[in-house]
Design a protein around this motif. Structure first.
Motif, mmCIF file in Angstrom:
data_model
loop_
_atom_site.group_PDB
_atom_site.id
_atom_site.type_symbol
_atom_site.label_atom_id
_atom_site.label_comp_id
_atom_site.label_asym_id
_atom_site.label_seq_id
_atom_site.Cartn_x
_atom_site.Cartn_y
_atom_site.Cartn_z
ATOM 1 N N SER A 148 -46.524 -16.661 14.014
ATOM 2 C CA SER A 148 -47.857 -16.241 13.568
ATOM 3 C C SER A 148 -47.883 -14.790 13.098
ATOM 4 O O SER A 148 -48.864 -14.335 12.513
ATOM 5 N N GLY A 149 -46.835 -14.064 13.392
ATOM 6 C CA GLY A 149 -46.754 -12.679 12.911
ATOM 7 C C GLY A 149 -47.050 -11.636 13.976
ATOM 8 O O GLY A 149 -47.088 -10.434 13.699
ATOM 9 N N LYS A 150 -47.216 -12.067 15.204
ATOM 10 C CA LYS A 150 -47.584 -11.105 16.263
ATOM 11 C C LYS A 150 -46.470 -10.098 16.559
ATOM 12 O O LYS A 150 -46.733 -8.895 16.692
ATOM 13 N N SER A 151 -45.227 -10.586 16.628
ATOM 14 C CA SER A 151 -44.119 -9.649 16.873
ATOM 15 C C SER A 151 -43.909 -8.729 15.677
ATOM 16 O O SER A 151 -43.591 -7.540 15.832
ATOM 17 N N THR A 152 -44.090 -9.279 14.492
ATOM 18 C CA THR A 152 -43.942 -8.446 13.285
ATOM 19 C C THR A 152 -44.953 -7.306 13.302
ATOM 20 O O THR A 152 -44.620 -6.157 12.982
ATOM 21 N N LEU A 153 -46.169 -7.637 13.715
ATOM 22 C CA LEU A 153 -47.214 -6.603 13.790
ATOM 23 C C LEU A 153 -46.811 -5.517 14.791
ATOM 24 O O LEU A 153 -46.919 -4.315 14.506
ATOM 25 N N LEU A 154 -46.315 -5.958 15.942
ATOM 26 C CA LEU A 154 -45.906 -4.989 16.961
ATOM 27 C C LEU A 154 -44.737 -4.121 16.446
ATOM 28 O O LEU A 154 -44.705 -2.908 16.693
ATOM 29 N N ASN A 155 -43.824 -4.766 15.722
ATOM 30 C CA ASN A 155 -42.699 -4.004 15.164
ATOM 31 C C ASN A 155 -43.168 -2.937 14.183
ATOM 32 O O ASN A 155 -42.605 -1.846 14.109
ATOM 33 N N MET A 156 -44.187 -3.272 13.418
ATOM 34 C CA MET A 156 -44.734 -2.290 12.462
ATOM 35 C C MET A 156 -45.352 -1.108 13.213
ATOM 36 O O MET A 156 -45.172 0.043 12.833
ATOM 37 N N ILE A 157 -46.070 -1.432 14.276
ATOM 38 C CA ILE A 157 -46.695 -0.354 15.061
ATOM 39 C C ILE A 157 -45.618 0.514 15.710
ATOM 40 O O ILE A 157 -45.770 1.722 15.843
ATOM 41 N N GLY A 158 -44.520 -0.122 16.049
ATOM 42 C CA GLY A 158 -43.444 0.628 16.715
ATOM 43 C C GLY A 158 -42.421 1.230 15.778
ATOM 44 O O GLY A 158 -41.407 1.769 16.222
ATOM 45 N N THR A 159 -42.655 1.135 14.477
ATOM 46 C CA THR A 159 -41.726 1.627 13.422
ATOM 47 C C THR A 159 -40.367 0.924 13.482
ATOM 48 O O THR A 159 -39.354 1.468 13.034
ATOM 49 N N LEU A 160 -40.326 -0.270 14.021
ATOM 50 C CA LEU A 160 -39.061 -1.000 14.038
ATOM 51 C C LEU A 160 -38.873 -1.751 12.725
ATOM 52 O O LEU A 160 -37.790 -2.257 12.443
ATOM 53 N N ASP A 161 -39.914 -1.852 11.965
ATOM 54 C CA ASP A 161 -39.852 -2.532 10.680
ATOM 55 C C ASP A 161 -40.825 -1.835 9.736
ATOM 56 O O ASP A 161 -41.758 -1.164 10.190
ATOM 57 N N ARG A 162 -40.573 -1.990 8.465
ATOM 58 C CA ARG A 162 -41.445 -1.334 7.486
ATOM 59 C C ARG A 162 -42.330 -2.370 6.791
ATOM 60 O O ARG A 162 -41.841 -3.438 6.414
ATOM 61 N N PRO A 163 -43.610 -2.050 6.622
ATOM 62 C CA PRO A 163 -44.482 -3.007 5.954
ATOM 63 C C PRO A 163 -44.219 -3.058 4.450
ATOM 64 O O PRO A 163 -43.759 -2.080 3.864
ATOM 65 N N THR A 164 -44.535 -4.190 3.861
ATOM 66 C CA THR A 164 -44.461 -4.289 2.403
ATOM 67 C C THR A 164 -45.664 -3.589 1.786
ATOM 68 O O THR A 164 -45.584 -2.980 0.729
ATOM 69 N N GLU A 165 -46.759 -3.675 2.490
ATOM 70 C CA GLU A 165 -48.003 -3.082 1.985
ATOM 71 C C GLU A 165 -48.874 -2.720 3.181
ATOM 72 O O GLU A 165 -48.757 -3.333 4.246
ATOM 73 N N GLY A 166 -49.777 -1.779 2.977
ATOM 74 C CA GLY A 166 -50.693 -1.415 4.049
ATOM 75 C C GLY A 166 -50.197 -0.225 4.856
ATOM 76 O O GLY A 166 -49.093 0.288 4.622
ATOM 77 N N THR A 167 -51.054 0.201 5.763
ATOM 78 C CA THR A 167 -50.709 1.402 6.534
ATOM 79 C C THR A 167 -50.945 1.179 8.027
ATOM 80 O O THR A 167 -51.793 0.378 8.427
ATOM 81 N N VAL A 168 -50.164 1.913 8.791
ATOM 82 C CA VAL A 168 -50.412 1.986 10.229
ATOM 83 C C VAL A 168 -50.621 3.464 10.548
ATOM 84 O O VAL A 168 -49.732 4.282 10.312
ATOM 85 N N LEU A 169 -51.818 3.775 11.039
ATOM 86 C CA LEU A 169 -52.099 5.161 11.437
ATOM 87 C C LEU A 169 -52.090 5.236 12.959
ATOM 88 O O LEU A 169 -52.783 4.460 13.627
ATOM 89 N N VAL A 170 -51.300 6.121 13.475
ATOM 90 C CA VAL A 170 -51.278 6.328 14.924
ATOM 91 C C VAL A 170 -51.698 7.770 15.182
ATOM 92 O O VAL A 170 -51.053 8.699 14.690
ATOM 93 N N TYR B 71 -41.146 9.809 17.314
ATOM 94 C CA TYR B 71 -42.247 8.879 17.627
ATOM 95 C C TYR B 71 -41.779 7.816 18.617
ATOM 96 O O TYR B 71 -42.453 7.524 19.606
ATOM 97 N N ARG B 72 -40.604 7.245 18.357
ATOM 98 C CA ARG B 72 -40.081 6.212 19.261
ATOM 99 C C ARG B 72 -39.737 6.796 20.631
ATOM 100 O O ARG B 72 -39.787 6.122 21.645
ATOM 101 N N ASN B 73 -39.385 8.038 20.610
ATOM 102 C CA ASN B 73 -38.954 8.678 21.848
ATOM 103 C C ASN B 73 -40.129 9.117 22.721
ATOM 104 O O ASN B 73 -40.082 8.992 23.944
ATOM 105 N N LYS B 74 -41.165 9.630 22.083
ATOM 106 C CA LYS B 74 -42.208 10.288 22.876
ATOM 107 C C LYS B 74 -43.583 9.623 22.805
ATOM 108 O O LYS B 74 -44.379 9.753 23.730
#
Lengths: 377, 237
Positions: free
Chosen positions: B42-64, B80-83
């Motif tokens: 369903s894309g839930k892990s992909t979403l989490l990966n995007m938030i965690g910078t483990l993967d890059r989106p094709t489009e759109g933004t994640v603001l943290v 970011y991943r470290n702290k």
């Protein structure tokens, strides 16, 4: 962390050793060609003779001692080093040792071999004590006392070699040798060392009597000032085919370099596949590409230090094989039977190795996809 | 605060392309406990990966915290991943040959923390997950539940604001799952923003907000009254 990695990576030592073997051999040859250093795989077997000649050319006895100590250190460390370098000059001396041993019951040894075996320049008290002054300028020469007595040559005499004249400024007193060591080299020394101030085509001359059985009809001989100068066939052969020799070893160097790079790349790729998960774990908790590559490179340096020893041993065997092969095929001769690898060249090999490792590995680390790795695990 | 806007992730396989995320927009406030749930794919892990910078989106933004992750440099991503975020995965993702201490200390070493302070912080993190007694054990010698607790300790040792957990109980039995969820709830109560991805409705119900995804899109986003996780400390192996 590095300690842990060391434990995990010990098995790669042999592979790294192999690479360094190839690299060091290749690098030596490439450097000699690129910088037109007249020694390649064929020349630096006469390192000590080079040093002696250098002393005659443009160094002081103090510098010679330093070189000799450096050389002695190299031998003790299991390495050999051609440290006959002063400023930008390097001197290469072809080896003059004859196939035909005129003294079957005695070893044929040249003066430089005698000196080399006894480290006579390390300590003046046990070494040759020259009468006169060591040659310090081009055009000056030292001869042994045995040789001088035999032909009646004395300080201030001139020796003419071809078109060049040399002033005898020092006579090396063979009797001051350590008696024990002298006994190992009992045969009369009929040789002299002449400075030809860096002329790459004729750095070393072997002087002997015209009636010596060492003389051969096809030797290059000149009768000047009562001396006969000849080069051994091997020396002549090398110099007459110097371009061929260079091309030959350059081709080998190129093959070695490409092979070494190929093996290195395969090793890195294999290593990366093995370590991808670990790399991703480190990236996950905030490690940067450079940090990760740095850790592995540090380990590589530590292991490489061990591997250098293996690589050196490999190079020695490798070059011994070539020396034997060349001796067999072309009747070329080499006096010393080890392959000197200069510390600088070893260090350069290590630097090249680590830089390549760092560059390729960093790129691979950068491309490591944590998300995919997590999915697969 | 995490703000996801129009997030798309497209995978191309030859001529065909597959959208793992089809334009997801979502806000997660600081201190929230969010469960992202949905069926497999369903894309839930992909979403989490995007938030965690483990993967890059094709489009759109994640603001943290107002910063666009896609504009981060390599150094900023590492920091970011470290702290800022801590990760917990179904497969634990520990270094098996390292000890528990070494595993938990790793983020501290990478952050440049003075080594004299590390022991205290590692011990505090291990206390929080109830594993201080195993500090010298090799990770590979621990049970699944223990390994997951070490992973949580590693995730929180640098005191990140966000804890991202992808199926943290996926490999665990019920008792260990309860324990892990309890730890996550405790961390949430201590002020951490916790985002878990789970396909297990029981786990999801322990969060205060449940986001349901299907075919790469958010199909429901509801507040939830969390069911408290098992609070008693169980000896689980």
């Amino acid at each position: 962390m590095i300690g842990l990695e060391c434990k995990l990576l010990v098995r790669t030592i042999v592979l790294i050793g192999l690479i360094l073997t190839l690299f060091s051999s290749a690098l030596l040859s490439v450097v000699s060609v690129v910088f037109d250093v007249p020694e390649g795989l064929y020349g630096y077997h006469s390192a000590f003779a080079g040093r002696l000649n250098l002393a005659a050319a443009d160094t002081t006895i103090g510098e010679v001692k330093e070189h000799a100590e450096g050389w002695a250190f190299g031998v003790r460390a299991g390495l050999t080093s051609d440290v006959a370098v002063t400023g930008s000059k390097r001197y290469t001396l072809p080896v003059c040792e004859t196939h035909d041993n005129p003294f079957p019951n005695q070893s044929v040894t040249t003066a430089f071999a005698l000196m080399a075996e006894n480290f006579v320049l390390v300590e003046e008290s046990i070494g040759f004590r020259p009468e006169g002054e060591w040659p310090t300028a081009p055009g000056e020469a030292a001869i042994t006392s045995l040789f001088g007595n035999s032909v009646g040559a004395k300080l201030g005499d001139t020796v003419k070699v071809g078109e060049r004249e040399f002033l005898i400024t020092a006579i090396i007193d063979s009797d001051t040798l350590d008696p024990d060591r002298k006994s190992l080299n009992a045969m009369p020394i009929r040789s002299a060392y002449l400075c030809v101030d860096g002329n790459e085509q004729l750095d070393f001359c072997y002087l002997g009597y015209s009636d010596s059985r060492l003389l051969r009809s096809d030797s290059v001989s000149l009768k000047e000032a009562g001396f006969t100068v000849f080069l051994t066939d091997a020396t002549v052969a090398i110099y007459q085919n110097i371009d061929l020799v260079r091309a030959f070893f350059s081709a080998i160097a190129a093959v070695l370099a490409i092979t070494a790079l190929f093996i290195l790349y395969c090793l890195i790729a294999m290593f990366y596949r093995q370590r991808r998960t670990q790399i991703c774990r480190m990236k996950l908790v905030g490690a940067r590409e450079g940090t990760i590559a740095g850790i592995y490179c540090t380990v590589a340096v530590l292991l490489g230090t061990v591997a250098i020893a293996l690589g050196t041993a490999g190079s020695v065997l490798f070059n011994l094989f070539f020396m034997r092969l060349c001796s067999y095929l072309f009747e070329w001769e080499f006096a010393s039977h080890f392959h000197p690898i200069v510390p600088f060249e070893l260090f350069a090999t290590m630097v090249v190795f680590v830089l390549i490792l760092y560059a390729i590995f960093s790129k691979k680390i950068k491309n490591a996809r944590i998300a995919e790795e997590v999915k697969h695990e | 605060m995490i703000s996801v806007r129009g997030l798309k992730k497209e995978y191309k396989t030859g001529e065909a392309s597959l959208f793992a995320l089809g334009g997801v927009s979502l806000d997660i406030k600081e201190g929230e406990f969010v469960a992202i749930t949905g069926k497999s794919g369903s894309g839930k892990s992909t979403l989490l990966n995007m938030i965690g910078t483990l993967d890059r989106p094709t489009e759109g933004t994640v603001l943290v915290d107002g910063k666009d992750l896609s504009a981060f440099s390599g150094k900023q991503v590492a920091e970011y991943r470290n702290k800022t975020v801590g990760f917990v995965f179904q497969s634990f993702y520990l270094e098996p040959s390292y000890t528990v201490y070494d595993n938990v200390e790793l983020p501290l070493i990478l952050s440049g923390s003075p080594s004299k302070n590390n022991r205290e912080r590692v011990e505090a993190a291990l206390e929080a997950v109830g594993l201080i007694s195993k500090i010298k054990e090799k990770a590979r010698n621990l049970s699944g539940g223990e390994q997951q607790r070490v992973a949580i300790a590693r995730a929180i040792v640098n005191d990140p604001s966000y804890l991202l957990a992808d199926e943290p109980c996926g490999n665990l039995d019920t008792a260990n799952s309860e324990n892990i969820m309890h730890i996550l709830s405790t961390l949430h109560a201590a002020g951490k923003t916790v985002i878990i991805v789970t396909h297990d409705p029981e786990d999801a119900r322990k969060a205060e907000r449940i986001v349901t995804m299907s075919d790469g899109l958010v199909v429901s986003d509801v507040e939830n009254t969390p069911i408290p996780a098992q609070t008693e400390e169980k000896e689980v192996v």
